[in-house]
Every structure is written in C-alpha cells, then in structure tokens.
Enzyme design. Structure first.
Site, mmCIF file in Angstrom:
data_model
loop_
_atom_site.group_PDB
_atom_site.id
_atom_site.type_symbol
_atom_site.label_atom_id
_atom_site.label_comp_id
_atom_site.label_asym_id
_atom_site.label_seq_id
_atom_site.Cartn_x
_atom_site.Cartn_y
_atom_site.Cartn_z
ATOM 1 N NE ARG A 99 70.581 -8.662 -54.992
ATOM 2 C CZ ARG A 99 69.707 -9.102 -55.888
ATOM 3 N NH1 ARG A 99 69.508 -8.413 -56.983
ATOM 4 N NH2 ARG A 99 69.061 -10.228 -55.710
ATOM 5 C CB SER A 161 74.950 -16.892 -50.279
ATOM 6 O OG SER A 161 73.689 -16.449 -50.684
ATOM 7 C CG ASP A 215 73.621 -18.084 -53.137
ATOM 8 O OD1 ASP A 215 73.730 -19.202 -52.572
ATOM 9 O OD2 ASP A 215 74.603 -17.486 -53.631
HETATM 10 C C1 BGC Z 1 78.764 -20.694 -49.902
HETATM 11 C C2 BGC Z 1 77.376 -21.133 -50.303
HETATM 12 C C3 BGC Z 1 76.846 -20.243 -51.406
HETATM 13 C C4 BGC Z 1 77.822 -20.184 -52.553
HETATM 14 C C5 BGC Z 1 77.354 -19.282 -53.688
HETATM 15 C C6 BGC Z 1 79.658 -20.589 -51.121
HETATM 16 O O1 BGC Z 1 80.903 -20.066 -50.758
HETATM 17 O O2 BGC Z 1 79.329 -21.611 -48.987
HETATM 18 O O3 BGC Z 1 76.501 -21.096 -49.191
HETATM 19 O O4 BGC Z 1 75.618 -20.748 -51.838
HETATM 20 O O5 BGC Z 1 79.071 -19.715 -52.090
HETATM 21 O O6 BGC Z 1 77.120 -17.996 -53.273
#
Ligand code: BGC
Length: 470
Positions: A99, A161, A215
């Site tokens: 996004r 994320s 995130d």
């Molecule tokens: C990632 C994290 C992320 C989470 C939620 C996980 O697989 O390692 O960095 O915050 O997913 O999106």
C-alpha cells in the site's frame, strides 16, 4: 412440568456442553483431536513466563546472538506528541498487498489521508529482490503522479513487516523472509538502500525514506497518537508479531544504552519465532508438525504457525483430511479439492464462526466450495467445533504473548493496540483474547485492547514526521 424441565435441562446442556456434548457421542475422534488444541491455565502461564525469559535473552548483549526472540531495536524513542504536522508518505509491505499512503497531519489530527493498494503476485514474492523493489518504486511513482506530488521532497516512512535488524532509524538488514516471501538477494542486505536505489534509478520520484519500521511498531505508534498510554502493538494477520515499550537501560544492544538521554525504546520482539527451540513443543500437535514440514520455512516461525492467518486454515484442512481418511466425517466423501494445499483459507474459519448458534449457512457455503455437498447438521457442527478449537488456541497463545510483555514491562495498566486480519475479521477473536487474559491476570481489565485504525499507514507517517529533519 416434566416436559418443561426436560426441555430446560436439554437447553442447559446445550448451552454449556453444546457442540462438545454432541461431538463426544457422534465424533469421538474429532473430539479427541480438538482436545489437544486446548491449553489449560497452568500451561498458558508457563508459556507466558518462558516467553518473558526469551525476551530477556533477546535484549541482553551477551545472549542476543543466539536468542530466538530477537528483540530488535527500532530506534524509536519517543511516542507521538500530537504536534506533528506536514505531508508525509507511507509504504506498507508485509503480505499479499502493498500500500501507498499520503498523510496530511495538522496539530493533533490527520487532516487527510489517501491510500492505494496493489496486489503482490506470487511471482514477485518468490522472484529476485530487484523485481520486487522495482515494482514498489513503480507503484510509488504512479501514486505520486496521481496525487500531483510535484518537486517537494516528501519524507517517507516504510513499514516493512519482516524480521529486520535495525542499525538506525533508516537502516535495516533483513534477517530472513517469512510469510511465503522468498525473494533472492535481499536477506543480509539493507532494505532501505535497496528501495531507495530502486526509487532513485527511476528519476521520476522525489521521495526520501527517512524511517523503516515494522507493522507492529506502526500499530503501536498510531494507537499512541489517540491513546497516550499505549505500550504494546500486536499483529495477528498473515503473520504474528508484537512490539512494546522498553526502558532504554534494558535495551543492551543499543550503543550507549546505559547513558541514553531518552528513557524508552520501542522493541520489535519478532516473537513469531518463539518455539523454534522447542519451547512450544508441549502444545504442538501432529498437524502443526506436518504443516511445518510442508511450509517454505520449516523449523522457523513456530508460534506464528500456531497462531496466524497464513496457517490456521491449513491446520483445519489437515484435521479434516485425517477425519475424512478415518471415514468419520462427510459420509466418507473425499473430494480432490481437499488435497489442494491452502485451499481452506483462514477467512473460512471466520465465516464459519460468524454463523449464529445452530445455523450453518456459511459452513455449507464453505463446504460446497471445497467440493463437499452435505446437509448433515452434525458434520457442520463438527466442522465448526474444529474451527472454534483452532481459533481458541491461537487466541490463547496471543494472550500469553501479551501477558509476557506486560510482565516484562511490569506495568499496572496500559492500552494494547491490535491489528491484522484475525483481530479485524474474526467474529470473536478480540473477545477471546480478553477472556483468556482475564484467566491469566488478576487485573486484566486494566489492560485495554484497542483495534488500531489503519496502524501501518498512520504509524509510518508519524514516525516519518518525527525523523523528517534529522
Ligand atoms: C514478521 C514480522 C511481522 C509479522 C506480522 C511476521 O512474519 O516476521 O516482522 O511483524 O509477520 O506481519
């Protein structure tokens, strides 16, 4: 009179033992399987304690290199003040959608926010990293054009994320991909540099990445904008993770942590990896193990595989396959569709659990989609009970994670910001978390669970605002 009391007894029985009661007699095999997914209070407390210990190992300089729960620094040492102002951009990459956002902040309020979403194809998720970053830069260029962003250099916050070892607010090395991403040439590299070069190579976008964040961090920061006592950000979506506000004096991986002027630092725990060393073995079932072996990253993200939206549907599929193989469900039907991995989407669980009690409209639609044509209410009640059990275990483990962070912070009360598909779309997930927390904590009501409103976008823009001129 007798009939009335029998009726009452029956409805009492149904209320308290409803589906389980029917299952024990009709589907003892299913009941036994589901029992393995239910975690008792004692075990939950043990899990929460074990996680607090793992967090401490991640924070400490000496144990950090081997720690499973990495507790990465975020370099965010202030929560929003409400005085942020100006135009900022945010990019959000973390799942099957990417996004772009343009956020206009005035004193204490978001004046305007524009958002555009783009789908990330499986090819991009598993192809070369340069293709992924060129695609993001291309989407960003299109978005800037549509928004008539001229020559002003707009500060951008990048919500990325995945497990990122940050070495500054706009410097982060990807440790490993999760959630089905496997782009070559990115692990071990600075993601900001990769994206900024892709942007600069184009020459038609005037954007500077001033901050990179997770995130869960965006969720915490955006919630703190309206709830200043927010101390935890939690995501239960495609993946699972959480961050929390730690005392800088405990963030040993920060150079000069003992003498830092700023008392706090948000820590990105990356707790989705909890259990990778066996600490969740007592709650993992044979279905979790099969799913892990068949995943793109066997042996890693153990908690995530028991909790998050990417995997729960697949766990249900494995259970159903087993029961169908035993010939106990769906009158022995074994349609080919059910052999397809990932066909049972986690959103089906939410849909099935959204049906009112004793109504199986969504369950019927889901089963039809899976090639199972049945009107047998018992079959559908069994399916619902399986979904309930998988959702409950996920919420139980999520509650353990929240309690682990509360214990680590040692705070009497705070707001917990939550986001992600399960928190947002599952009909009971948030209630389940609250209910389970009240089993684990004496003063559970002092911890308020708040669903974040567009955390990933606003949080990144707020952090960009804080670091725009640094
Ligand atoms: C990632 C994290 C992320 C989470 C939620 C996980 O697989 O390692 O960095 O915050 O997913 O999106």
């Amino acid at each position: 009179m007798i009939r009335k009391s029998t009726r009452m007894l029956r409805s009492y029985f149904h209320l308290f033992f409803g589906p389980a009661f029917r299952l024990t007699s009709r589907f003892p095999e299913a009941f036994e399987i589901c029992k393995e997914f239910r975690i008792g209070r004692e075990k939950m407390l043990q899990i929460a304690n074990a996680l607090t210990k793992e967090i401490q190992l991640g924070l400490a300089r000496e144990t950090h290199p081997q720690a499973i729960v990495k507790c990465f620094l975020t370099y965010i040492q202030d929560l929003p003040t409400g005085r942020e102002r100006g135009k900022f951009m945010a990019l959000d990459l973390g799942g099957t959608n990417f996004r772009c956002l343009l956020v206009n902040l005035t004193d204490g309020a978001v004046m305007q926010s524009t958002l555009k979403s783009f789908a990330i194809s499986e090819e991009l998720m598993q192809g070369p990293g340069t293709d992924l970053f060129d695609f993001i830069a291309e989407c960003l260029a299109g978005f800037c054009k549509e928004q008539n962003i001229g020559n002003d250099r707009i500060p951008l916050g990048f919500t990325f994320s995945f497990p990122l070892q940050q070495i500054g607010i706009n410097k982060g090395i990807l440790r490993r991909w999760t959630k089905g991403f496997r782009c070559e040439g990115v692990e071990g590299k600075d993601v900001v540099e990769l994206l900024q070069s892709a942007i600069d190579r184009r020459g038609d976008v005037n954007v500077k990445i001033v901050a990179i964040l997770n995130d869960s961090t965006s969720t915490l920061v955006s919630c703190a904008y309206s709830h200043p006592d927010c101390r935890i950000g939690l995501i239960v979506g495609t993946g699972v993770n959480a961050c929390y506000v730690e005392q800088t004096s405990k963030a040993e991986m920060l150079d000069g942590y003992e003498s830092s002027q700023k008392p706090i630092m948000i820590i990105n725990t990356e707790l989705g990896a909890f259990g990778d060393n066996g600490s969740l073995d007592s709650v993992r079932t044979v279905y979790d193990k099969t799913l892990d072996i068949e995943s793109v990253n066997p042996g890693s993200q153990t908690l995530e595989k028991c909790v998050s939206g990417m995997y729960l549907g697949e766990v249900v599929r494995h259970i159903l396959l087993d029961l169908m193989r035993m010939g106990v469900l769906f009158r022995g039907m074994r349609p080919d569709e059910m052999q397809t991995k990932w066909i049972f989407r986690t959103r089906f669980i939410s849909e099935i659990e959204s049906d009112p009690p004793e109504v199986f409209h969504n369950a019927r639609v889901v089963l039809y989609h899976l090639g199972i044509k049945t009107d047998d209410l018992n079959d559908m009640a069994c399916l619902r009970y399986i979904c309930d059990s998988i959702s409950l275990r996920s919420a139980q483990l999520t509650s353990c994670a929240i309690v682990a962070m509360i214990n680590q912070m040692n705070v009497e009360s705070c707001t917990v910001a939550i986001d992600g598909g399960l928190c947002r779309y599952h009909p009971h997930y948030r209630n389940l978390i609250e209910q389970q927390m009240s089993i684990l904590l004496k003063n559970a009501s002092a911890y308020k669970i708040v669903l974040s409103e567009d955390g990933s976008g606003l949080g990144a823009a707020l952090v960009a605002a804080a670091f725009a001129n640094k």
